[in-house]
Design an enzyme around this catalytic site. Structure first.
Site, short mmCIF file in Angstrom:
data_model
loop_
_atom_site.label_atom_id
_atom_site.label_comp_id
_atom_site.label_asym_id
_atom_site.label_seq_id
_atom_site.Cartn_x
_atom_site.Cartn_y
_atom_site.Cartn_z
CG PHE A 189 5.08 -1.44 -6.47
CD1 PHE A 189 3.74 -1.50 -6.83
CD2 PHE A 189 5.45 -2.04 -5.27
CE1 PHE A 189 2.80 -2.12 -6.04
CE2 PHE A 189 4.51 -2.68 -4.46
CZ PHE A 189 3.19 -2.72 -4.86
CG HIS A 246 0.16 -12.54 -2.17
ND1 HIS A 246 0.19 -13.35 -1.06
CD2 HIS A 246 0.59 -11.32 -1.73
CE1 HIS A 246 0.60 -12.66 -0.01
NE2 HIS A 246 0.86 -11.44 -0.40
CG ASP A 263 7.73 -0.91 0.19
OD1 ASP A 263 6.68 -0.24 0.07
OD2 ASP A 263 7.72 -2.12 0.47
#
Length: 343
Positions: free
Chosen positions: A235, A253, A209
């Site tokens: 990413f 999402h 991350d």
């Protein structure tokens, strides 16, 4: 003689009142936030207390606090007993700050004034498309979080609290192999990776991350020592190679389809053929059945120009990214696990 049509099962007797009660739902969010800010649940942890006692402990106005508690109790948050004292309900218990599964910070995040103002922009979004958050703030959600460390910390705390029961449910629901490496892409503070590694003592993991969540990761502890590493990166540009299972939890999402296709191709480039990808997101059911994913879908519309998806939509998205959907597994929490294999 004319007869009235039978009322559908579950429909309230007074439809007009029900509709107006729903229209004033913003008051419930505000009341819930007020109770969380004043930590009412913490003050009820040792047993029932009257509004006057709670007001004295929290420095609030007794008559107004009584009315707030009465309103929340009518919706299952707190309960008034015969003596006029209030006590915790199962839902109110989750507002406590001193329990492992607390949703206190998640409630504060969801009811934050910025997100409330964003929701007010839904009308314009439905007319024109796009993200109400970006119109209000002037930049997309994740760019805003990068530029505002305090907002990022507030958001990460809320997401971490919301994720904890999901992490346990996912770890229990999916048959992760005993050995190998799990790469958690966009894994935040690592709650899911911690839950998975905790159940498989020979498994290793990579938490991937950006720097802010990694700086506050949850992977320290003797039981996981030497079995994980963190890696900082974007990413949308590249992800770590060499994993046996890749995970995207509550990532897709938050993005529109074109960005998701790009992200999936980025993941595919790092994966050998046959490697599994697990997507942890709501999978929307057909029809009119209530589902938290339908609420989350509108939330994503408002704040991130993202969306929740059906199984069919996931299959189409995955195929465009170089994957084949193999199955969808339900969990005990609101999201499901969409399993795919790299073609």
């Amino acid at each position: 003689m004319a007869t009235s049509s039978p009322r559908p099962t579950g429909e309230p007797a007074d439809i007009a009142t029900h509709l107006m009660d729903q229209a004033m739902g913003h008051l419930f969010s505000a009341a819930l936030r007020t109770a969380a800010l004043h930590r009412i649940a913490d003050h009820l942890a040792q047993g029932p207390r009257t509004p006057e006692q709670l007001a004295d402990a929290t420095g609030t106005h007794p008559p107004h606090l009584r009315r707030l508690l009465r309103y929340l109790a009518a919706r299952g948050i707190f309960r008034e007993d015969a003596s006029g004292a209030y006590q915790l309900t199962p839902a109110a218990r989750l507002l406590r700050t001193d329990i492992p599964d607390s949703l206190h910070t998640a409630v504060l995040m969801a009811t934050d004034a910025l997100f409330v103002q964003t929701a007010a922009g839904l009308e314009e979004a439905v007319r024109q498309g796009g993200s109400p958050f970006e119109r209000l703030v002037g930049q997309p959600l994740f760019a805003h979080l990068t530029s505002d460390p305090a907002a990022r910390a507030h958001y990460d705390d809320g997401i971490s609290a919301l994720s904890e029961p999901v992490d346990e449910a996912v770890a229990e629901s999916y048959p992760v192999p005993a050995t190998g490496t799990v790469v958690d892409v966009g894994g935040g503070r690592g709650g899911l990776l911690r839950a998975v590694l905790g159940r498989r003592p020979e498994l290793t993991g990579v938490l991937f991350d950006q720097a802010p969540p990694l700086a506050r990761h949850l992977l320290d502890g003797d039981e996981l020592k030497g079995r994980w590493r963190t890696e900082e990166g974007d990413f949308l540009k590249a992800v770590p190679t060499g994993g046996d299972i890749y995970v995207l939890k509550h990532v897709l999402h938050g993005w529109p389809d074109d960005t998701c296709r790009h992200l999936l191709r980025t993941c595919r480039a790092a994966m050998a053929a046959g490697t599994r990808l697990l997507i942890v997101d709501c999978v929307l059911p057909p029809g009119n059945a209530p589902h938290f994913g339908k609420t989350m879908d509108v939330a994503m519309l408002a704040v991130a120009d993202g969306r929740e998806r059906s199984a069919e939509e996931f299959a189409t998205l995955l195929a465009a990214g170089g994957f084949r959907l193999t199955r969808v597994l339900p969990t005990a929490a609101f999201p499901s696990i969409v399993e795919a294999v790299a073609d």
